[in-house]
Enzyme design. Structure first.
Site, PDB file in Angstrom:
ATOM      1  N   GLY A  16       0.840  -1.459   0.023  1.00 40.14           N
ATOM      2  CA  GLY A  16       0.010   0.190   0.029  1.00 40.14           C
ATOM      3  C   GLY A  16       0.728   1.272  -0.016  1.00 40.14           C
ATOM      4  N   LYS A  47      -0.246   2.266  -4.317  1.00 38.73           N
ATOM      5  CA  LYS A  47      -0.649   3.500  -4.585  1.00 38.73           C
ATOM      6  C   LYS A  47      -0.188   4.102  -6.073  1.00 38.73           C
ATOM      7  CE  LYS A  47      -2.083   5.701  -0.920  1.00 38.73           C
ATOM      8  NZ  LYS A  47      -2.687   4.426  -0.136  1.00 38.73           N
ATOM      9  N   ASP A 123      -7.729   7.346   1.939  1.00 36.90           N
ATOM     10  CA  ASP A 123      -6.622   8.201   2.435  1.00 36.90           C
ATOM     11  C   ASP A 123      -5.975   9.028   1.647  1.00 36.90           C
ATOM     12  OD1 ASP A 123      -5.807   5.755   1.261  1.00 36.90           O
ATOM     13  OD2 ASP A 123      -3.869   5.762   2.083  1.00 36.90           O
ATOM     14  N   ASP A 124      -5.091  10.134   2.223  1.00 33.90           N
ATOM     15  CA  ASP A 124      -4.601  11.020   1.262  1.00 33.90           C
ATOM     16  C   ASP A 124      -5.187  11.667   0.195  1.00 33.90           C
ATOM     17  OD1 ASP A 124      -2.675   9.951   2.940  1.00 33.90           O
ATOM     18  OD2 ASP A 124      -1.186   9.326   1.936  1.00 33.90           O
ATOM     19  N   TYR A 171      -7.150   8.899   9.439  1.00 44.46           N
ATOM     20  CA  TYR A 171      -6.944   7.522   9.543  1.00 44.46           C
ATOM     21  C   TYR A 171      -5.974   7.341  10.819  1.00 44.46           C
ATOM     22  CZ  TYR A 171      -3.247   8.466   5.998  1.00 44.46           C
ATOM     23  OH  TYR A 171      -2.298   9.175   5.337  1.00 44.46           O
ATOM     24  N   ASP A 237       8.352   4.678   2.146  1.00 49.02           N
ATOM     25  CA  ASP A 237       8.015   5.591   0.897  1.00 49.02           C
ATOM     26  C   ASP A 237       8.344   7.032   1.325  1.00 49.02           C
ATOM     27  OD1 ASP A 237       5.683   5.785   2.586  1.00 49.02           O
ATOM     28  OD2 ASP A 237       4.460   5.087   0.907  1.00 49.02           O
ATOM     29  N   ASN A 265       2.061  -2.362   6.449  1.00 48.30           N
ATOM     30  CA  ASN A 265       2.636  -1.898   4.997  1.00 48.30           C
ATOM     31  C   ASN A 265       3.932  -1.456   5.124  1.00 48.30           C
ATOM     32  OD1 ASN A 265       2.187  -0.160   2.447  1.00 48.30           O
ATOM     33  ND2 ASN A 265       2.173   1.363   3.771  1.00 48.30           N
TER      34      ASN A 265
HETATM   35  C1  GDL Z   1       0.093   7.040   4.157  1.00 50.00           C
HETATM   36  C2  GDL Z   1      -0.535   6.111   3.252  1.00 50.00           C
HETATM   37  C3  GDL Z   1       0.300   5.198   2.736  1.00 50.00           C
HETATM   38  C4  GDL Z   1       1.940   5.338   2.733  1.00 50.00           C
HETATM   39  C5  GDL Z   1       2.216   5.540   4.040  1.00 50.00           C
HETATM   40  C6  GDL Z   1       3.559   5.880   4.488  1.00 50.00           C
HETATM   41  C7  GDL Z   1      -2.173   5.202   4.848  1.00 50.00           C
HETATM   42  C8  GDL Z   1      -3.401   4.741   5.164  1.00 50.00           C
HETATM   43  N1  GDL Z   1      -1.690   5.693   3.656  1.00 50.00           N
HETATM   44  O1  GDL Z   1      -0.333   7.851   4.844  1.00 50.00           O
HETATM   45  O2  GDL Z   1      -0.180   4.715   1.546  1.00 50.00           O
HETATM   46  O3  GDL Z   1       2.510   4.283   2.378  1.00 50.00           O
HETATM   47  O4  GDL Z   1       1.438   6.783   4.640  1.00 50.00           O
HETATM   48  O5  GDL Z   1       4.204   7.134   3.862  1.00 50.00           O
HETATM   49  O6  GDL Z   1      -1.240   4.978   5.870  1.00 50.00           O
END
Ligand code: GDL
Length: 466
Positions: A16, A47, A123-124, A171, A237, A265
């Site tokens: 994710g 994403k 999200d985002d 979130y 990321d 994630n």
């Molecule tokens: C986020 C993003 C996710 C991302 C992470 C770290 C969620 C729900 N969404 O906000 O895709 O990888 O931060 O940068 O966590």
């Protein structure tokens, strides 16, 4: 036959993150590991699969669909739950019937491939609806619940045991406090989202150092269900220089009883996720007390064979020192922290006479780490080397420079007298626009950002003072 139930505790992996999605081969390897370690769920949500988010209305071509169908088949063979996520939030018009049709068509495409479980992620995204949507709903949460409930009912008619997940726009605790998504967003979700739908939550922060049980209990009352943890502890990321191979930590074992599941994630680079996922699996199954460091060390022992080289073998001791240099977002591992503290004392520790044994200890440890980095070029497992190469290069450079400085100082060079390295010159070293931009605002330990007070250094093209 599948043994999956709609109420299972979900444990496993979210693909994710932002950036290049994992390859098909990596996903197969992941499924093998998950099945062996007792993790049960994989959420497909990269994403940057364009059709997951940016152009979510377009259907997959046959060539794009086949690999997805293969993932679904493989998960089924291994009795893993495959969940397909769609993120329409960037530009969806909640009030347009046609948008619901687009969503159904995509889910239909996935159902036809054998996918049974789904997620809608919000999200985002911009946290304001278009004016036409505001005419129908006074709350963002209501609009999202309407779309999600409609899709959920539609899916359950076709896949009666479907698990359906929802990621809210706020979130994490910080976003909720800032009233992201509007006043009362989470309470509205609690009231209006059908109770069978799981709601994601990342903890107090997007990247939560800790997820206390009380935090989740309070949220549970608001959401009227146990939240499902989307854990970004090992996500990298957001910072291209780092990765995290520390253990699953900062979550008490009792948390397991308060949530609908724990999904990680993790790092973008698949090859770097061995320890994060192995320790998550251990955490989920742990029956006695949880010792994150012990779990880490035993996972590192298992990871070691992947570090086979075409030259001299690497030792577990060196791998642990290296792993401690890329441990967790809020902390270095103990071996790397000790190295840092030695360097700090030697380099900026003031003018007190430095104990020569400290110099020797630092030089030994720094050289060991630098040599480990050099050895990584000889890894047989090339994807692992590719995942590490930029980071080990940078770490080597810094260690090399510090070792030279400590040597210079130990031979009588004074702290502020001229010291230089022919390999670390302005322009090519620590340079570039991002580095210059970074020097303008200084992040303070309390989280505030203040303008650099060093007007000279902040504007320069590199760390030079010329
Ligand atoms: C986020 C993003 C996710 C991302 C992470 C770290 C969620 C729900 N969404 O906000 O895709 O990888 O931060 O940068 O966590």
């Amino acid at each position: 036959m599948s043994t999956q139930a709609t109420t299972d505790f979900l444990t496993g992996v979210i693909e994710g993150f932002y950036g290049p999605p994992w390859s098909q081969a990596e996903r197969f390897e992941l499924f093998e590991q998950m099945a062996a370690w007792g993790l049960n769920t994989y959420l497909y949500a990269p994403k940057d699969d364009l059709k997951h988010r940016a152009i979510w209305r377009e259907l997959y071509s046959t060539a794009e669909a086949e690999p997805l169908a293969e993932l679904i088949r493989t998960c089924r063979l291994r009795d893993l739950r495959f969940i397909y996520a769609l993120s329409p939030g960037l530009d969806i018009r909640y009030s347009h019937e046609a948008e619901l049709e687009h969503l159904k068509k995509r889910l239909q495409q996935m159902l036809a491939m054998g996918c049974q479980n789904f997620a809608l992620l919000f999200d985002d995204i911009p946290d304001r609806m278009a004016d036409e949507d505001l005419k129908r709903w006074d709350s963002f949460a209501s609009a999202q619940c309407h779309v999600t409930n409609t899709l959920f009912k539609w899916v359950r008619e076709r896949s009666p045991r479907a698990r359906f997940l929802f990621c809210p726009t706020p979130y994490c605790g910080r976003m909720a406090e800032r009233k992201y998504g509007g006043e009362g967003y989470l309470a509205t979700v609690g009231r209006e989202l059908l109770p069978e739908i799981d709601v994601f939550w990342t903890g107090p922060e997007i990247i939560s150092r800790e997820i206390p049980v009380e935090h989740v209990r309070d949220l549970r009352k608001l959401l009227r269900r146990k939240p499902l943890i989307w854990d970004n502890l090992h996500a990298n990321d957001y910072d291209g220089r780092r990765f995290y191979c520390g253990p699953y930590a900062g979550r008490p074992l009792e948390l397991r009883g308060e949530v609908a599941g724990l999904l990680s994630n993790p790092n973008c680079e698949f090859a770097l996720n061995y320890v994060p996922l192995r320790t998550l699996a251990e955490f989920v199954r742990c029956e006695a007390t949880w010792d994150a460091r012990q779990s880490h060390l035993s996972a590192m022992r298992e990871w070691l064979p992947r570090f086979a080289t075409v030259g001299q073998p690497v030792t577990l001791e060196d791998l642990v020192l290296f792993g401690d240099s890329y441990y967790l977002p809020y902390e270095e591992g103990p071996e790397a922290e000790a190295l840092f503290q030695m360097a700090r004392r030697l380099i900026i520790g003031g003018n007190e006479t430095v104990d020569s044994s400290l110099t020797a200890a630092f030089r030994e440890r720094a050289a060991r780490l630098r040599e480990f980095c050099a050895r990584m070029t000889e890894l047989q497992h090339r994807p692992l080397f590719y995942a590490l190469s930029r980071r080990v290069w940078e770490l080597r450079e810094e260690l090399d420079l510090l070792e030279k400085y400590v040597e210079f100082k130990s031979k009588g060079g004074q702290k502020d007298s001229a010291f230089g390295s022919d390999f670390h010159l302005p322009g090519t070293y620590r340079g570039g626009l991002v580095a210059r931009l970074q020097r303008l605002l200084v992040l303070q330990p309390d989280g505030t950002l203040t303008p650099s007070r060093d007007r000279d250094r902040a504007g320069k093209h590199s760390d030079s003072t010329t």
